[in-house]
Design a protein around this motif. Structure first.
Motif, short mmCIF file in Angstrom:
data_model
loop_
_atom_site.label_atom_id
_atom_site.label_comp_id
_atom_site.label_asym_id
_atom_site.label_seq_id
_atom_site.Cartn_x
_atom_site.Cartn_y
_atom_site.Cartn_z
N ARG A 52 2.72 107.52 10.38
CA ARG A 52 3.57 108.65 9.97
C ARG A 52 3.04 109.30 8.69
NH1 ARG A 52 7.23 104.26 9.26
NH2 ARG A 52 7.35 103.67 7.08
N ASP A 53 2.36 108.52 7.83
CA ASP A 53 1.77 109.11 6.63
C ASP A 53 0.50 109.88 6.95
OD1 ASP A 53 3.80 108.07 5.13
OD2 ASP A 53 2.65 106.37 4.36
N TYR A 54 -0.21 109.47 7.98
CA TYR A 54 -1.41 110.20 8.40
C TYR A 54 -1.05 111.61 8.86
CZ TYR A 54 -5.25 111.69 11.40
OH TYR A 54 -6.24 112.41 11.99
N TRP A 55 0.05 111.75 9.58
CA TRP A 55 0.45 113.06 10.10
C TRP A 55 1.15 113.92 9.06
CZ3 TRP A 55 -1.48 115.18 14.21
CH2 TRP A 55 -2.06 114.38 15.17
N ASN A 56 1.40 113.41 7.87
CA ASN A 56 2.03 114.17 6.80
C ASN A 56 0.93 114.64 5.86
OD1 ASN A 56 3.44 115.15 4.62
ND2 ASN A 56 4.82 113.41 4.48
N CYS A 89 -1.25 112.07 3.42
CA CYS A 89 -2.51 111.67 4.02
C CYS A 89 -3.58 111.52 2.94
CB CYS A 89 -2.94 112.71 5.05
SG CYS A 89 -4.40 112.25 5.97
#
Length: 189
Positions: A31-35, A39
């Motif tokens: 979920r942090d990668y897509w933010n 990211c």
């Protein structure tokens, strides 16, 4: 993890268990990668590729890259509009611009000058040309890359006539040098 599998587990189940065993070692939550705000910087190019960001080569800072990623979907939705042209230039960090659409002049009210920007007479084709006036100086390399980005965001029927930044002269403050990287302020397509 393989120890929990039954003795009759298939090869696929064993490989899946082995692959999932390293999930705890992944350095970032999905979920942090897509933010774009959370990211890590080293993963931003991959996130940009996932959302099809155009103009990545012009983004010079992480903030500009994150802004481009955030705007990728609205820019794709409104591609081919004046809003998209202005917005991609803003997101790249070049500030506000003036966009002049159509170069045919049929008026005599003093708003069109004989400076090469306007087509006087009956020449065809100038209705689809547009001029972008930047309010800050850019290098030749940035101008060439910006022309390529604008080509992707402008309507297919339109043609960039001039990228003009003469309103923001190059100051003698040591930033810009006379090494051919800067010019007098305009690139004609």
């Amino acid at each position: 993890m393989n120890k929990l599998l039954p003795p009759n587990a298939t090869t696929l189940e064993k490989r899946t268990a082995t692959a999932l065993a390293v999930v705890d070692e992944i350095p970032i939550l999905i979920r942090d990668y897509w933010n774009p705000d959370k990211c890590p910087s080293e993963l931003l190019p991959y996130l940009a590729a996932e959302v099809s960001v155009d103009g990545w080569e012009l983004a010079e800072s992480d903030d500009a890259r994150r802004a481009l990623i955030k705007a990728a979907i609205p820019l794709h939705q409104k591609r081919g509009t004046p809003w998209a042209i202005r917005e991609v230039i803003r997101r790249l960090g070049f500030g506000e611009v003036d966009l002049i659409e159509g170069r045919n002049v049929r008026r005599r009210d003093g708003t069109a000058f004989y400076n090469g920007d306007w087509a006087h007479g009956r020449e065809n084709g100038q209705w689809a040309q547009y001029i972008v006036r930047l309010r800050q100086a850019i290098t030749r390399d940035q101008a060439e890359n910006l022309k390529a980005v604008l080509d992707r965001y402008a309507p297919q029927r339109s043609e960039l006539y001039k990228l003009d930044y003469t309103a923001s002269p190059l100051r003698h403050n040591g930033v810009g040098r006379y090494d051919g990287q800067y010019n007098r302020g305009s690139i004609t397509a």
